[in-house]
Design an enzyme around this catalytic site. Sequence first.
Site, PDB file in Angstrom:
ATOM      1  N   LYS A   1     -34.592  48.347  40.026  1.00 60.68           N
ATOM      2  CA  LYS A   1     -33.079  48.314  39.870  1.00 60.68           C
ATOM      3  C   LYS A   1     -32.371  49.183  39.845  1.00 60.68           C
ATOM      4  O   LYS A   1     -32.870  50.282  39.510  1.00 60.68           O
ATOM      5  CB  LYS A   1     -32.803  47.008  38.758  1.00 60.68           C
TER       6      LYS A   1
ATOM      7  N   VAL B   1     -23.381  32.192  44.724  1.00 59.87           N
ATOM      8  CA  VAL B   1     -24.354  31.571  44.393  1.00 59.87           C
ATOM      9  C   VAL B   1     -24.090  30.105  43.707  1.00 59.87           C
ATOM     10  O   VAL B   1     -24.526  29.174  44.087  1.00 59.87           O
ATOM     11  CB  VAL B   1     -25.470  32.270  43.382  1.00 59.87           C
TER      12      VAL B   1
END
Length: 360
Positions: A86, A191
């Site tokens: 990440k 989302v």
Amino acid sequence: MTVPGSAAIWTMPDFDEHERVEVIHDRASGLTAIVALHSTHLGPGAGGTRFWHYPQPLAAVRDALRLSRGMSYKNALAGLPLGGGKAVVLLDEQRTKTPEMLAAFGDAIEALGGAYVTAEDVGASEADMEAIHQRTEHVCGLPVAEGQAGGDPGPYTAQGIFFGIKAAVAHRLGRADMDGVHVAVQGCGSVGGGVARLLAGEGARVTLADIDRTKAEALAVELGGNCVPTEQIMQVACDVFSPNALGAILDDASIPQLDCAIVAGGANNQLARAEHGEMLRERGILYAPDYVINAGGIINVGLEYLARRAGETCSASTVMERIGGIARKLTAIWEESERSGTGAHEVADRMAREAIGRGE
């Protein structure tokens, strides 16, 4: 390695035998970024880059550490030959993001030699990924032709969450359909909004909340649902609470106030601490581990990247077949949780750690 005002990174609670943590600074462009590689046991560490303003730099380090570990677990349980990584890019208060910063970040990824593969995350766009791709091949989620894997991961993440919620409803409520099932959705972005639309499309009743109240109200009108203030969504009496916004929301204060049978949503790091998964189990609330249910996006962009590197293509239908496996994986976790008397979060963690060569 240290961050100003902090202890050494390897002494931080969220450091979990991370293989590599890079602090990147490019004076010319003003770029400051952190890349964390948790595990490359299964393949290059893959995970999105978060472009965000962090008033406290330590919070950026914490995000990189926690999210990279989550990506190791997510990619492992999704069956992808990818490890966990990440990145966070620290923006100023004005969220300044320049072409020069993107170019410098692409150069930094390239210098890692393929150990890290980036993708779109909070604060990033497909255009940003294209700009970074001008400097390195180690990018996934690039725009693709219709019917092919890749592009915006949001709709695929939403699809996986939808499949996971349906599996949870079948497992806990014994329902084969969503007609009349009440779902409280926290977060109405790409989302959360996608999840709400899929649910309403199969007859579910939705209650919505978002920090952008106008967005939530508009979506409620579109779907024939209700809208409540953000501070009330976790107390709504419902069948399913679906968190799709902030992480660390399930804690000592919020769990006793939940009025639902199931928690299943796409927000990362929903449990403030590991013991909060056990609190959910003790209350009889079925929990869908976040990094399992929200894997649809990385399945999409990961398969696109792997196919591209192999000189091949991957169809969107293949992606959807793989995303269908999320429901089966969750069901296996819940069944093992019930057999062993341990929380679903512990079962999922154990499976993931075994997959990345870190089992007991």
